[in-house]
Design a protein around this motif. Structure first.
Motif, PDB file in Angstrom:
ATOM      1  N   GLY A 147       0.795  -1.212   0.000  1.00 55.31           N
ATOM      2  CA  GLY A 147       0.000   0.000   0.000  1.00 55.31           C
ATOM      3  C   GLY A 147       0.829   1.264   0.000  1.00 55.31           C
ATOM      4  N   VAL A 148       2.036   1.169  -0.562  1.00 53.94           N
ATOM      5  CA  VAL A 148       2.890   2.358  -0.691  1.00 53.94           C
ATOM      6  C   VAL A 148       2.272   3.280  -1.727  1.00 53.94           C
ATOM      7  CG1 VAL A 148       5.146   3.178  -1.481  1.00 53.94           C
ATOM      8  CG2 VAL A 148       4.989   1.185   0.035  1.00 53.94           C
ATOM      9  N   ARG A 149       2.004   4.493  -1.341  1.00 55.13           N
ATOM     10  CA  ARG A 149       1.280   5.426  -2.200  1.00 55.13           C
ATOM     11  C   ARG A 149       2.188   6.134  -3.210  1.00 55.13           C
ATOM     12  NH1 ARG A 149      -1.628   8.900   2.287  1.00 55.13           N
ATOM     13  NH2 ARG A 149      -1.991  10.282   0.493  1.00 55.13           N
ATOM     14  N   THR A 150       3.461   6.240  -2.901  1.00 59.61           N
ATOM     15  CA  THR A 150       4.394   6.940  -3.779  1.00 59.61           C
ATOM     16  C   THR A 150       4.852   6.021  -4.907  1.00 59.61           C
ATOM     17  OG1 THR A 150       5.198   7.988  -1.748  1.00 59.61           O
ATOM     18  CG2 THR A 150       6.393   8.465  -3.772  1.00 59.61           C
ATOM     19  N   SER A 151       4.914   6.543  -6.124  1.00 59.63           N
ATOM     20  CA  SER A 151       5.412   5.756  -7.247  1.00 59.63           C
ATOM     21  C   SER A 151       6.903   5.516  -7.090  1.00 59.63           C
ATOM     22  CB  SER A 151       5.144   6.474  -8.565  1.00 59.63           C
ATOM     23  OG  SER A 151       5.972   7.623  -8.676  1.00 59.63           O
ATOM     24  N   LEU A 152       7.436   4.516  -7.800  1.00 55.84           N
ATOM     25  CA  LEU A 152       8.865   4.254  -7.751  1.00 55.84           C
ATOM     26  C   LEU A 152       9.665   5.424  -8.314  1.00 55.84           C
ATOM     27  CD1 LEU A 152       9.092   0.476  -8.739  1.00 55.84           C
ATOM     28  CD2 LEU A 152       9.098   1.497  -6.450  1.00 55.84           C
ATOM     29  N   LEU A 153       9.101   6.144  -9.273  1.00 57.18           N
ATOM     30  CA  LEU A 153       9.780   7.317  -9.822  1.00 57.18           C
ATOM     31  C   LEU A 153       9.938   8.389  -8.751  1.00 57.18           C
ATOM     32  CD1 LEU A 153      10.881   9.097 -12.145  1.00 57.18           C
ATOM     33  CD2 LEU A 153       8.504   9.778 -12.591  1.00 57.18           C
ATOM     34  N   THR A 154       8.862   8.676  -8.041  1.00 65.15           N
ATOM     35  CA  THR A 154       8.887   9.734  -7.039  1.00 65.15           C
ATOM     36  C   THR A 154       9.658   9.307  -5.794  1.00 65.15           C
ATOM     37  OG1 THR A 154       6.774  10.607  -7.822  1.00 65.15           O
ATOM     38  CG2 THR A 154       7.414  11.198  -5.574  1.00 65.15           C
ATOM     39  N   ASP A 155       9.557   8.028  -5.435  1.00 67.50           N
ATOM     40  CA  ASP A 155      10.179   7.514  -4.214  1.00 67.50           C
ATOM     41  C   ASP A 155      11.645   7.189  -4.466  1.00 67.50           C
ATOM     42  OD1 ASP A 155       9.515   6.721  -1.413  1.00 67.50           O
ATOM     43  OD2 ASP A 155      10.306   4.805  -2.093  1.00 67.50           O
ATOM     44  N   MET A 156      12.420   8.216  -4.729  1.00 65.03           N
ATOM     45  CA  MET A 156      13.774   8.006  -5.219  1.00 65.03           C
ATOM     46  C   MET A 156      14.797   7.812  -4.100  1.00 65.03           C
ATOM     47  SD  MET A 156      16.833   9.841  -6.004  1.00 65.03           S
ATOM     48  CE  MET A 156      18.136   9.640  -7.223  1.00 65.03           C
ATOM     49  N   HIS A 157      14.683   8.585  -2.999  1.00 65.86           N
ATOM     50  CA  HIS A 157      15.754   8.552  -1.993  1.00 65.86           C
ATOM     51  C   HIS A 157      15.230   9.035  -0.645  1.00 65.86           C
ATOM     52  CE1 HIS A 157      19.957   8.208  -0.946  1.00 65.86           C
ATOM     53  NE2 HIS A 157      19.888   9.363  -0.317  1.00 65.86           N
ATOM     54  N   ALA A 158      15.394   8.170   0.375  1.00 66.13           N
ATOM     55  CA  ALA A 158      14.953   8.500   1.737  1.00 66.13           C
ATOM     56  C   ALA A 158      13.458   8.790   1.778  1.00 66.13           C
ATOM     57  CB  ALA A 158      15.747   9.682   2.301  1.00 66.13           C
ATOM     58  N   GLY A 159      12.706   8.058   0.951  1.00 68.27           N
ATOM     59  CA  GLY A 159      11.274   8.293   0.840  1.00 68.27           C
ATOM     60  C   GLY A 159      10.450   7.280   1.600  1.00 68.27           C
ATOM     61  N   GLU A 160       9.263   7.008   1.068  1.00 67.36           N
ATOM     62  CA  GLU A 160       8.291   6.172   1.760  1.00 67.36           C
ATOM     63  C   GLU A 160       8.796   4.741   1.951  1.00 67.36           C
ATOM     64  OE1 GLU A 160       3.530   4.966   1.359  1.00 67.36           O
ATOM     65  OE2 GLU A 160       4.506   6.199  -0.192  1.00 67.36           O
ATOM     66  N   ILE A 161       9.427   4.161   0.933  1.00 61.09           N
ATOM     67  CA  ILE A 161       9.862   2.772   1.008  1.00 61.09           C
ATOM     68  C   ILE A 161      11.001   2.598   2.005  1.00 61.09           C
ATOM     69  CG2 ILE A 161      11.042   0.938  -0.267  1.00 61.09           C
ATOM     70  CD1 ILE A 161       9.312   1.619  -2.678  1.00 61.09           C
ATOM     71  N   GLU A 162      12.061   3.382   1.858  1.00 59.41           N
ATOM     72  CA  GLU A 162      13.208   3.225   2.760  1.00 59.41           C
ATOM     73  C   GLU A 162      12.834   3.545   4.200  1.00 59.41           C
ATOM     74  OE1 GLU A 162      17.172   3.824   0.105  1.00 59.41           O
ATOM     75  OE2 GLU A 162      16.195   5.657   0.754  1.00 59.41           O
ATOM     76  N   THR A 163      12.052   4.587   4.395  1.00 59.02           N
ATOM     77  CA  THR A 163      11.624   4.937   5.747  1.00 59.02           C
ATOM     78  C   THR A 163      10.781   3.831   6.350  1.00 59.02           C
ATOM     79  OG1 THR A 163      11.682   7.298   5.191  1.00 59.02           O
ATOM     80  CG2 THR A 163      10.424   6.668   7.133  1.00 59.02           C
ATOM     81  N   SER A 164       9.896   3.243   5.548  1.00 60.89           N
ATOM     82  CA  SER A 164       9.043   2.152   6.045  1.00 60.89           C
ATOM     83  C   SER A 164       9.867   0.938   6.449  1.00 60.89           C
ATOM     84  CB  SER A 164       8.016   1.761   4.983  1.00 60.89           C
ATOM     85  OG  SER A 164       7.082   2.791   4.756  1.00 60.89           O
ATOM     86  N   ILE A 165      10.825   0.552   5.624  1.00 62.88           N
ATOM     87  CA  ILE A 165      11.631  -0.627   5.940  1.00 62.88           C
ATOM     88  C   ILE A 165      12.437  -0.400   7.209  1.00 62.88           C
ATOM     89  CG2 ILE A 165      13.575  -2.041   5.164  1.00 62.88           C
ATOM     90  CD1 ILE A 165      12.473  -1.844   2.336  1.00 62.88           C
ATOM     91  N   LEU A 166      13.005   0.779   7.381  1.00 61.87           N
ATOM     92  CA  LEU A 166      13.757   1.043   8.608  1.00 61.87           C
ATOM     93  C   LEU A 166      12.844   1.170   9.823  1.00 61.87           C
ATOM     94  CD1 LEU A 166      16.217   1.308   6.757  1.00 61.87           C
ATOM     95  CD2 LEU A 166      16.990   3.151   8.265  1.00 61.87           C
TER      96      LEU A 166
END
Length: 245
Positions: A147-166
């Protein structure tokens, strides 16, 4: 860090058709004011641990410094050359083969490690078993499942994915501030020439405010499931051929 003994490795390798090692490759580079310099290494290790918990693979310690030249404008960032990273991974693969482990999966946590694709291509052309994981398709499937709302293009660095995993794997390393650090810069066509500093003052490109531990857990679970195709490819009798999702 892996805690295997020699006997653990021997026992895991007994009776399997092909032994597979997993090498996390991260980086040591800026991730804004709220994530550590080791973020990409922590992410790669989290993915690799999830894989090792689900498949009979040999988990290796991470490569912690890689190709982060685009982040040179920030204090703390450390890089090695692409030639050096290429040589390190190739040497590790050769050492594994001498020890009876013929297949290597490189789990890449840093998008700037472009040379890893060349390492895998060249190894495959020589008839060696090597793979690079996760692919873009694996990340996209994980993004949708979590349910990550940010696209892979936008989620480039220190974004939703990396913050979520940490937030899931290492919440103790996430500092306050990610809740208000969102910054979008989708047009980055000159990134290789100008570096990250031309596109962001904070070092962040993405929406970390949307991150959560729950999303991080689902991201890792999805990637572990996606790894099944890679594992099957490397342990098949042929070790090559068409793989369908």
């Amino acid at each position: 860090m892996p805690t295997d003994t020699t006997e653990d490795v021997r026992a895991r390798g007994a009776g399997v058709s092909a032994q597979v090692a997993v090498l996390p490759v991260g980086s040591f580079e800026q991730h804004g004011p709220f994530l550590p310099l080791a973020t990409d290494t922590l992410v790669a290790c989290a993915v690799a641990r999830e894989i090792a918990a689900a498949y009979p693979v040999h988990l290796l310690p991470p490569v912690t410094v890689s190709c982060s030249h685009e982040h040179a404008g920030w204090p703390g960032t450390v890089s090695i050359s692409a030639v050096t990273l290429h040589a390190v991974v190739r040497d590790i693969a050769a050492s594994l083969r001498r020890g009876g482990v013929d297949a290597l999966v490189v789990v890449n946590g840093h998008g700037g490690n472009y040379v890893l694709g060349n390492v895998v291509q060249e190894a495959s052309a020589r008839g060696e078993r090597m793979a690079l994981f996760p692919a873009v398709e694996d990340w996209e499937a994980a993004r949708e499942r979590a349910g990550v709302r940010t696209s892979l293009l936008t989620d480039m660095h220190a974004g939703e994915i990396e913050t979520s995993i940490l937030l899931h794997a290492h919440p103790e390393f996430v500092r306050p501030g990610y809740e208000s650090a969102d910054f979008v810069a989708d047009d980055r066509r000159h990134l290789l020439s100008l570096g990250m500093s031309a596109y962001t003052e904070s070092g962040v490109i993405g929406r970390p405010s949307l991150g959560s531990a729950e999303k991080g857990e689902e991201l890792l679970a999805s990637l572990a499931e996606s790894f099944r195709a890679t594992f099957a490819l490397l342990t098949s009798a042929e070790g090559s051929g068409e793989v369908r999702g």
